[in-house]
Design a protein around this motif. Structure first.
Motif, PDB file in Angstrom:
ATOM      1  N   GLY A  81       0.794  -1.226   0.000  1.00 46.94           N
ATOM      2  CA  GLY A  81       0.000   0.000   0.000  1.00 46.94           C
ATOM      3  C   GLY A  81       0.822   1.270   0.000  1.00 46.94           C
ATOM      4  O   GLY A  81       0.291   2.355   0.214  1.00 46.94           O
ATOM      5  N   LEU A  82       2.123   1.162  -0.271  1.00 45.77           N
ATOM      6  CA  LEU A  82       2.986   2.346  -0.230  1.00 45.77           C
ATOM      7  C   LEU A  82       2.670   3.320  -1.363  1.00 45.77           C
ATOM      8  O   LEU A  82       2.649   4.534  -1.148  1.00 45.77           O
ATOM      9  N   GLY A  83       2.432   2.798  -2.564  1.00 44.48           N
ATOM     10  CA  GLY A  83       2.081   3.675  -3.680  1.00 44.48           C
ATOM     11  C   GLY A  83       0.809   4.441  -3.377  1.00 44.48           C
ATOM     12  O   GLY A  83       0.728   5.662  -3.592  1.00 44.48           O
ATOM     13  N   ARG A  84      -0.176   3.749  -2.860  1.00 45.30           N
ATOM     14  CA  ARG A  84      -1.452   4.374  -2.481  1.00 45.30           C
ATOM     15  C   ARG A  84      -1.227   5.477  -1.444  1.00 45.30           C
ATOM     16  O   ARG A  84      -1.746   6.583  -1.575  1.00 45.30           O
ATOM     17  N   ARG A  85      -0.451   5.183  -0.413  1.00 48.39           N
ATOM     18  CA  ARG A  85      -0.192   6.177   0.633  1.00 48.39           C
ATOM     19  C   ARG A  85       0.555   7.394   0.091  1.00 48.39           C
ATOM     20  O   ARG A  85       0.256   8.526   0.478  1.00 48.39           O
ATOM     21  N   LEU A  86       1.502   7.163  -0.810  1.00 46.93           N
ATOM     22  CA  LEU A  86       2.224   8.288  -1.409  1.00 46.93           C
ATOM     23  C   LEU A  86       1.279   9.163  -2.240  1.00 46.93           C
ATOM     24  O   LEU A  86       1.314  10.395  -2.142  1.00 46.93           O
ATOM     25  N   VAL A  87       0.430   8.528  -3.054  1.00 43.59           N
ATOM     26  CA  VAL A  87      -0.512   9.297  -3.884  1.00 43.59           C
ATOM     27  C   VAL A  87      -1.476  10.082  -2.998  1.00 43.59           C
ATOM     28  O   VAL A  87      -1.728  11.271  -3.236  1.00 43.59           O
ATOM     29  N   LEU A  88      -2.024   9.454  -1.970  1.00 50.05           N
ATOM     30  CA  LEU A  88      -2.961  10.146  -1.088  1.00 50.05           C
ATOM     31  C   LEU A  88      -2.291  11.304  -0.355  1.00 50.05           C
ATOM     32  O   LEU A  88      -2.898  12.358  -0.162  1.00 50.05           O
ATOM     33  N   ALA A  89      -1.035  11.131   0.036  1.00 48.76           N
ATOM     34  CA  ALA A  89      -0.306  12.226   0.692  1.00 48.76           C
ATOM     35  C   ALA A  89      -0.103  13.389  -0.277  1.00 48.76           C
ATOM     36  O   ALA A  89      -0.246  14.557   0.105  1.00 48.76           O
ATOM     37  N   ALA A  90       0.224  13.090  -1.535  1.00 55.54           N
ATOM     38  CA  ALA A  90       0.387  14.148  -2.541  1.00 55.54           C
ATOM     39  C   ALA A  90      -0.942  14.856  -2.788  1.00 55.54           C
ATOM     40  O   ALA A  90      -0.984  16.084  -2.918  1.00 55.54           O
ATOM     41  N   GLU A  91      -2.022  14.087  -2.858  1.00 49.40           N
ATOM     42  CA  GLU A  91      -3.343  14.699  -3.058  1.00 49.40           C
ATOM     43  C   GLU A  91      -3.675  15.643  -1.906  1.00 49.40           C
ATOM     44  O   GLU A  91      -4.180  16.746  -2.131  1.00 49.40           O
ATOM     45  N   ALA A  92      -3.396  15.230  -0.689  1.00 44.89           N
ATOM     46  CA  ALA A  92      -3.677  16.078   0.472  1.00 44.89           C
ATOM     47  C   ALA A  92      -2.893  17.388   0.380  1.00 44.89           C
ATOM     48  O   ALA A  92      -3.428  18.468   0.659  1.00 44.89           O
ATOM     49  N   ARG A  93      -1.650  17.304  -0.027  1.00 46.52           N
ATOM     50  CA  ARG A  93      -0.838  18.521  -0.185  1.00 46.52           C
ATOM     51  C   ARG A  93      -1.408  19.418  -1.278  1.00 46.52           C
ATOM     52  O   ARG A  93      -1.450  20.630  -1.139  1.00 46.52           O
ATOM     53  N   ALA A  94      -1.805  18.801  -2.390  1.00 40.71           N
ATOM     54  CA  ALA A  94      -2.359  19.582  -3.501  1.00 40.71           C
ATOM     55  C   ALA A  94      -3.656  20.276  -3.085  1.00 40.71           C
ATOM     56  O   ALA A  94      -3.885  21.439  -3.434  1.00 40.71           O
ATOM     57  N   ARG A  95      -4.500  19.581  -2.337  1.00 42.12           N
ATOM     58  CA  ARG A  95      -5.736  20.199  -1.832  1.00 42.12           C
ATOM     59  C   ARG A  95      -5.416  21.408  -0.957  1.00 42.12           C
ATOM     60  O   ARG A  95      -6.026  22.469  -1.097  1.00 42.12           O
ATOM     61  N   ARG A  96      -4.461  21.230  -0.037  1.00 43.95           N
ATOM     62  CA  ARG A  96      -4.089  22.336   0.854  1.00 43.95           C
ATOM     63  C   ARG A  96      -3.531  23.521   0.079  1.00 43.95           C
ATOM     64  O   ARG A  96      -3.657  24.663   0.510  1.00 43.95           O
ATOM     65  N   ALA A  97      -2.914  23.243  -1.067  1.00 47.61           N
ATOM     66  CA  ALA A  97      -2.355  24.315  -1.896  1.00 47.61           C
ATOM     67  C   ALA A  97      -3.422  24.976  -2.769  1.00 47.61           C
ATOM     68  O   ALA A  97      -3.121  25.887  -3.530  1.00 47.61           O
ATOM     69  N   GLY A  98      -4.673  24.493  -2.674  1.00 52.06           N
ATOM     70  CA  GLY A  98      -5.766  25.107  -3.425  1.00 52.06           C
ATOM     71  C   GLY A  98      -5.999  24.517  -4.801  1.00 52.06           C
ATOM     72  O   GLY A  98      -6.738  25.087  -5.603  1.00 52.06           O
ATOM     73  N   CYS A  99      -5.381  23.383  -5.089  1.00 52.41           N
ATOM     74  CA  CYS A  99      -5.579  22.755  -6.398  1.00 52.41           C
ATOM     75  C   CYS A  99      -6.978  22.147  -6.493  1.00 52.41           C
ATOM     76  O   CYS A  99      -7.561  21.745  -5.486  1.00 52.41           O
ATOM     77  N   VAL A 100      -7.490  22.060  -7.719  1.00 54.93           N
ATOM     78  CA  VAL A 100      -8.827  21.509  -7.952  1.00 54.93           C
ATOM     79  C   VAL A 100      -8.776  20.031  -8.309  1.00 54.93           C
ATOM     80  O   VAL A 100      -9.804  19.374  -8.385  1.00 54.93           O
ATOM     81  N   GLY A 101      -7.577  19.518  -8.554  1.00 51.82           N
ATOM     82  CA  GLY A 101      -7.442  18.110  -8.896  1.00 51.82           C
ATOM     83  C   GLY A 101      -6.000  17.747  -9.175  1.00 51.82           C
ATOM     84  O   GLY A 101      -5.097  18.587  -9.090  1.00 51.82           O
TER      85      GLY A 101
END
Length: 154
Positions: free
Chosen positions: A82-102
């Protein structure tokens, strides 16, 4: 053995470069890895027992509200945890915090395990990319709009 996801640091360059050697083609150069690691928040690494066993590079672009995953790699001996999944989800969380839409990314058409992961996380086909990779292999651009998160009171 629980992995820790953390920001990559310049000192991680050799370990990330060794992970990139997993790819037969389309590897990042040592220079690119050093450049990405010099930009705080651009590289996430998965670390187990002091060893870097996964890495993800993502980009937040000035002229776009879409973040982009540039590279994801997990050591072959550590796949299925599940490491790939965790890395992707962590990147998504950062992108959301940065105001990204997707988030968007490109994946080889012959990389079925990666496609399964991304689709399970809500990514959908956006474009077919003929001869996209260095070796002439086609790719697929996938996108995941974040949408609004609605919290419910219970």
């Amino acid at each position: 053995m629980r992995a820790r996801i953390r920001d990559g640091r310049p000192a991680d360059a050799a370990a990330v470069l060794a992970l990139e050697a997993v790819f037969a083609t389309d590897r990042m150069s040592a220079r690119s890895i050093r450049r990405f690691l010099a930009r705080p928040g651009t590289v996430l690494v998965a670390e187990m027992e002091g060893e870097i066993v996964g890495a993800l590079v993502f980009l937040l672009r000035r002229n776009s509200r879409w973040a982009r995953i540039y590279s994801v790699v997990v050591h072959p001996a550590r796949r299925g945890l599940g490491l790939g999944r965790r890395l992707v989800l962590a990147a998504e969380a950062r992108a959301r915090r940065a105001g990204c839409v997707g988030m968007s990314l490109e994946v080889r058409t012959d990389n079925l395990p990666a496609q399964r992961l991304y689709r399970a996380l809500g990514y959908a086909d956006h474009a077919q990319l003929a001869r996209y990779y260095d070796d002439g292999a086609p790719g697929i651009r996938l996108r995941k709009p974040f949408g609004r998160i609605v919290e419910h009171n219970r």
